[in-house]
Enzyme design. Structure first.
Site, PDB file in Angstrom:
ATOM      1  CB  SER A 106     -19.781  27.858  25.832  1.00  0.00           C
ATOM      2  OG  SER A 106     -19.654  28.747  26.919  1.00  0.00           O
ATOM      3  CB  THR A 107     -22.128  26.283  29.728  1.00  0.00           C
ATOM      4  OG1 THR A 107     -21.833  27.672  29.875  1.00  0.00           O
ATOM      5  CG2 THR A 107     -22.512  25.692  31.081  1.00  0.00           C
ATOM      6  CG  HIS A 131     -16.612  30.035  25.572  1.00  0.00           C
ATOM      7  ND1 HIS A 131     -17.916  30.395  25.297  1.00  0.00           N
ATOM      8  CD2 HIS A 131     -15.894  30.430  24.491  1.00  0.00           C
ATOM      9  CE1 HIS A 131     -17.977  30.985  24.113  1.00  0.00           C
ATOM     10  NE2 HIS A 131     -16.767  31.003  23.603  1.00  0.00           N
ATOM     11  CG  ASP A 152     -18.401  32.730  20.622  1.00  0.00           C
ATOM     12  OD1 ASP A 152     -18.256  33.442  19.613  1.00  0.00           O
ATOM     13  OD2 ASP A 152     -17.446  32.196  21.214  1.00  0.00           O
ATOM     14  CG  MET A 159     -25.494  31.400  28.420  1.00  0.00           C
ATOM     15  SD  MET A 159     -27.003  30.625  29.022  1.00  0.00           S
ATOM     16  CE  MET A 159     -27.858  32.057  29.671  1.00  0.00           C
TER      17      MET A 159
END
Length: 343
Positions: free
Chosen positions: A164-165, A191, A283, A280
């Site tokens: 993600s991030t 993401h 997930d 973050m």
């Protein structure tokens, strides 16, 4: 208070962004009309985050990002004018140079489907402003990995990566390091802002020896090929083939990492190596635990090398991490795992 510097050559865009951001826990510390001003104001004001355009006069945003990272390392969010090939290429070049994330500039009404641009921008600013930017993480010694050999009747056949991030650069560092002729299929869920999955995929394809493309319904997993989850669809694997689902978001995400990991755990079990990177939230943690419980190998990025340690931390807390490792050690671990095969 989160202090933000806005860098964009359009006074209208700066005014819109200032109107969105100013207030509550966010303050606009300054405005720059070109890259040179962005570099100077970052050094002078020391903001918590820079919201950066790429195409600007005097000094473009890409050059400015390099200067900022060299002179006053600061979290940077790139706003791309569009998702055309040229703009997206520049956006991912900016991530390679040190930017943390990318979003498309606001539409005329500032509202997309579901969550408005304003809400998404403020949420992203809050997340990225907490990141401590450093140039690199020192390579640390690790104990030699002794992978558990797969049973004689089973060969590891799938590498599954979730991020993600801060993930695009991390995923790139892994995929780029995989050797030519990598003996397994690769599945990736990243993401990323809507509209950027195709550009992310092309960036990976250009930089690596693997063939990387967006997943399509019915694709068959093939060794040496990487499939990336497309915008706004969950990617799962059933019977060795891709299924793309419009089902509701999981962990507030679509695509989500958990549906991919869970489907691979159920269908492939011991054949899977799951890797969960920076991000973050939670997930991927449940799915990674299922992979481990079904006999697969699992790797989690460590805190020191993660931009955001949320997802890795959640996986460790669940007992899903077979090994925790710095990002720069993960490619070698993967290579070892896929070279130690049963049969």
């Amino acid at each position: 208070m989160i202090r933000v510097l806005i860098a964009d050559d359009s006074s209208l865009v700066r005014a819109i962004l200032k109107d969105i951001l100013a207030g509550g826990d966010i303050a606009v510390a300054g405005e720059a009309a070109n890259g040179q001003e962005a570099v100077e104001l970052t050094e002078l004001l020391r903001p918590d985050l820079v919201v950066m355009d790429i195409v600007m006069p005097v000094m473009d945003g890409l050059t400015a990002i390099g200067e900022i990272m060299a002179r006053a390392p600061t979290p940077i969010l790139v706003l791309s004018a569009s998702v055309t090939d040229r703009e997206v290429d520049l956006a991912f070049a900016a991530i390679k140079a040190g930017a943390l994330d990318v979003m498309e500039k606001p539409a005329e009404n500032l509202v997309g489907t579901g969550v408005s641009f304003a809400e998404k921008l403020r949420e992203t600013v809050r997340i990225l402003s907490r990141v401590k930017v450093i140039h690199h993480h020192p390579r640390r010694r690790r104990e030699p990995l002794v992978p558990s050999p797969a049973p004689a009747e089973c060969r590891r056949s799938v590498l599954a990566i979730g991020a993600s991030t801060g993930g695009p650069k991390a995923v790139m560092s892994i995929v780029k390091a995989l050797p030519p002729g990598f003996p397994a299929a690769v599945c990736i869920v990243q993401h990323i802002a809507s509209g950027f999955a195709r550009g992310f995929t092309q960036w990976l394809d250009n930089e690596s020896s693997l063939k990387v493309r967006l997943a399509r319904e019915g694709d068959i997993l093939m060794p040496g090929e990487a499939l990336v989850a497309p915008d706004d669809r969950h990617m799962t694997i059933a019977g060795g083939a891709v299924r793309l689902l419009d089902t509701p978001p999981v962990n507030c995400c679509r695509p989500s990492i958990d549906p991919l990991f869970c489907s691979l755990a159920e269908g492939k079990g011991e054949e899977v190596v799951g890797v969960l990177l920076t991000g973050m939230g939670r997930d991927g943690a449940q799915g990674l635990r299922q992979i481990r419980e079904r006999g697969g190998m699992t790797i989690v990025q460590d805190e020191a090398s993660s931009v955001i340690f949320g997802m890795p931390r959640a996986a460790i807390a669940l007992g899903a991490a077979g090994q925790v490792a710095p990002l720069d050690a993960i490619p070698a671990i993967i290579t070892e795992l896929f070279s130690v095969q049963g049969g």
